[in-house]
Write a protein that holds these residues in place. Sequence first.
Motif, PDB file in Angstrom:
ATOM      1  N   THR A  94      23.599  53.405  38.007  1.00  0.00           N
ATOM      2  CA  THR A  94      24.517  52.438  37.406  1.00  0.00           C
ATOM      3  C   THR A  94      24.826  51.298  38.362  1.00  0.00           C
ATOM      4  O   THR A  94      24.911  50.135  37.958  1.00  0.00           O
ATOM      5  N   PHE A  95      24.988  51.620  39.650  1.00  0.00           N
ATOM      6  CA  PHE A  95      25.255  50.607  40.671  1.00  0.00           C
ATOM      7  C   PHE A  95      24.147  49.569  40.706  1.00  0.00           C
ATOM      8  O   PHE A  95      24.394  48.366  40.660  1.00  0.00           O
ATOM      9  N   PHE A  96      22.902  50.029  40.785  1.00  0.00           N
ATOM     10  CA  PHE A  96      21.789  49.084  40.857  1.00  0.00           C
ATOM     11  C   PHE A  96      21.596  48.324  39.545  1.00  0.00           C
ATOM     12  O   PHE A  96      21.219  47.152  39.559  1.00  0.00           O
ATOM     13  N   THR A  97      21.859  48.996  38.430  1.00  0.00           N
ATOM     14  CA  THR A  97      21.743  48.307  37.134  1.00  0.00           C
ATOM     15  C   THR A  97      22.771  47.182  37.027  1.00  0.00           C
ATOM     16  O   THR A  97      22.438  46.058  36.671  1.00  0.00           O
ATOM     17  N   LEU A  98      24.032  47.494  37.341  1.00  0.00           N
ATOM     18  CA  LEU A  98      25.072  46.463  37.264  1.00  0.00           C
ATOM     19  C   LEU A  98      24.873  45.377  38.309  1.00  0.00           C
ATOM     20  O   LEU A  98      25.190  44.193  38.066  1.00  0.00           O
ATOM     21  N   LEU A  99      24.333  45.736  39.460  1.00  0.00           N
ATOM     22  CA  LEU A  99      24.057  44.729  40.484  1.00  0.00           C
ATOM     23  C   LEU A  99      22.978  43.761  40.029  1.00  0.00           C
ATOM     24  O   LEU A  99      23.083  42.557  40.254  1.00  0.00           O
ATOM     25  N   SER A 100      21.970  44.276  39.330  1.00  0.00           N
ATOM     26  CA  SER A 100      20.937  43.395  38.814  1.00  0.00           C
ATOM     27  C   SER A 100      21.453  42.539  37.664  1.00  0.00           C
ATOM     28  O   SER A 100      21.054  41.385  37.506  1.00  0.00           O
ATOM     29  N   VAL A 101      22.368  43.076  36.852  1.00  0.00           N
ATOM     30  CA  VAL A 101      22.980  42.292  35.778  1.00  0.00           C
ATOM     31  C   VAL A 101      23.831  41.187  36.369  1.00  0.00           C
ATOM     32  O   VAL A 101      23.851  40.060  35.865  1.00  0.00           O
ATOM     33  N   LYS A 102      24.534  41.474  37.454  1.00  0.00           N
ATOM     34  CA  LYS A 102      25.409  40.493  38.096  1.00  0.00           C
ATOM     35  C   LYS A 102      24.613  39.303  38.631  1.00  0.00           C
ATOM     36  O   LYS A 102      25.037  38.177  38.549  1.00  0.00           O
ATOM     37  N   LYS A 103      23.431  39.591  39.176  1.00  0.00           N
ATOM     38  CA  LYS A 103      22.607  38.506  39.722  1.00  0.00           C
ATOM     39  C   LYS A 103      21.993  37.715  38.597  1.00  0.00           C
ATOM     40  O   LYS A 103      21.802  36.575  38.613  1.00  0.00           O
TER      41      LYS A 103
ATOM     42  N   LEU B 210      33.216  42.950  36.378  1.00  0.00           N
ATOM     43  CA  LEU B 210      31.935  43.513  36.804  1.00  0.00           C
ATOM     44  C   LEU B 210      31.898  43.700  38.317  1.00  0.00           C
ATOM     45  O   LEU B 210      31.422  44.722  38.817  1.00  0.00           O
ATOM     46  N   SER B 211      32.440  42.749  39.064  1.00  0.00           N
ATOM     47  CA  SER B 211      32.489  42.852  40.520  1.00  0.00           C
ATOM     48  C   SER B 211      33.340  44.036  40.961  1.00  0.00           C
ATOM     49  O   SER B 211      32.945  44.784  41.867  1.00  0.00           O
ATOM     50  N   HIS B 212      34.487  44.223  40.326  1.00  0.00           N
ATOM     51  CA  HIS B 212      35.350  45.354  40.677  1.00  0.00           C
ATOM     52  C   HIS B 212      34.694  46.690  40.325  1.00  0.00           C
ATOM     53  O   HIS B 212      34.826  47.662  41.079  1.00  0.00           O
ATOM     54  N   THR B 213      33.983  46.741  39.209  1.00  0.00           N
ATOM     55  CA  THR B 213      33.278  47.960  38.828  1.00  0.00           C
ATOM     56  C   THR B 213      32.185  48.288  39.831  1.00  0.00           C
ATOM     57  O   THR B 213      32.016  49.446  40.230  1.00  0.00           O
TER      58      THR B 213
ATOM     59  N   GLN C 178      22.721  52.000  52.908  1.00  0.00           N
ATOM     60  CA  GLN C 178      21.709  50.971  52.703  1.00  0.00           C
ATOM     61  C   GLN C 178      22.018  50.106  51.491  1.00  0.00           C
ATOM     62  O   GLN C 178      21.514  48.991  51.373  1.00  0.00           O
ATOM     63  N   CYS C 179      22.859  50.606  50.596  1.00  0.00           N
ATOM     64  CA  CYS C 179      23.252  49.827  49.425  1.00  0.00           C
ATOM     65  C   CYS C 179      24.072  48.603  49.815  1.00  0.00           C
ATOM     66  O   CYS C 179      24.227  47.682  49.016  1.00  0.00           O
ATOM     67  N   ILE C 180      24.588  48.589  51.015  1.00  0.00           N
ATOM     68  CA  ILE C 180      25.387  47.446  51.454  1.00  0.00           C
ATOM     69  C   ILE C 180      24.548  46.181  51.497  1.00  0.00           C
ATOM     70  O   ILE C 180      25.057  45.083  51.307  1.00  0.00           O
ATOM     71  N   PHE C 181      23.254  46.326  51.721  1.00  0.00           N
ATOM     72  CA  PHE C 181      22.394  45.146  51.743  1.00  0.00           C
ATOM     73  C   PHE C 181      22.263  44.524  50.357  1.00  0.00           C
ATOM     74  O   PHE C 181      21.963  43.345  50.232  1.00  0.00           O
ATOM     75  N   GLY C 182      22.489  45.330  49.325  1.00  0.00           N
ATOM     76  CA  GLY C 182      22.495  44.790  47.973  1.00  0.00           C
ATOM     77  C   GLY C 182      23.739  43.982  47.676  1.00  0.00           C
ATOM     78  O   GLY C 182      23.772  43.225  46.713  1.00  0.00           O
ATOM     79  N   LEU C 183      24.765  44.143  48.497  1.00  0.00           N
ATOM     80  CA  LEU C 183      26.023  43.444  48.260  1.00  0.00           C
ATOM     81  C   LEU C 183      26.115  42.128  49.029  1.00  0.00           C
ATOM     82  O   LEU C 183      27.125  41.433  48.935  1.00  0.00           O
ATOM     83  N   ILE C 184      25.094  41.800  49.804  1.00  0.00           N
ATOM     84  CA  ILE C 184      25.105  40.527  50.526  1.00  0.00           C
ATOM     85  C   ILE C 184      25.033  39.395  49.507  1.00  0.00           C
ATOM     86  O   ILE C 184      24.255  39.429  48.563  1.00  0.00           O
ATOM     87  N   GLU C 185      25.846  38.381  49.678  1.00  0.00           N
ATOM     88  CA  GLU C 185      25.984  37.269  48.737  1.00  0.00           C
ATOM     89  C   GLU C 185      26.325  37.784  47.343  1.00  0.00           C
ATOM     90  O   GLU C 185      25.758  37.360  46.347  1.00  0.00           O
ATOM     91  N   PHE C 186      27.264  38.699  47.308  1.00  0.00           N
ATOM     92  CA  PHE C 186      27.641  39.364  46.063  1.00  0.00           C
ATOM     93  C   PHE C 186      28.551  38.509  45.202  1.00  0.00           C
ATOM     94  O   PHE C 186      28.347  38.375  44.011  1.00  0.00           O
ATOM     95  N   ARG C 187      29.565  37.906  45.801  1.00  0.00           N
ATOM     96  CA  ARG C 187      30.543  37.141  45.028  1.00  0.00           C
ATOM     97  C   ARG C 187      30.193  35.655  45.024  1.00  0.00           C
ATOM     98  O   ARG C 187      29.712  35.116  46.000  1.00  0.00           O
TER      99      ARG C 187
END
Length: 105
Positions: free
Chosen positions: A96-105, A45-48, A25-34
Amino acid sequence: MQWIAILTALGWTLLQVFLLFVSTQCIFGLIEFRTATENMYQKALSHTIMFLFYSLFILPLISLGLFCFAVVNITGWHELEPAIWIFVTWCGVLFTFFTLLSVKK
């Protein structure tokens, strides 16, 4: 003792299947990631984040293997510690995944 260990292994297997479902389900967090233009910091950050995403799939399988290996000839519950530590690591990676994903956005 052996029946309790077998039932615990079945419960642990169901828990790991649930964790694998959460990982998918985490894949939905990666939509429009880059983005089109990323600087060096954003690329690192993207590679991490991608590394953490892939480890979310691997850790439940490792934990399940360690748990079932320990249950085969269990003499005490302390033998299950490696599998439990892998589970704790998975929870940390997910946080950590969700934290870095929120930082990335």
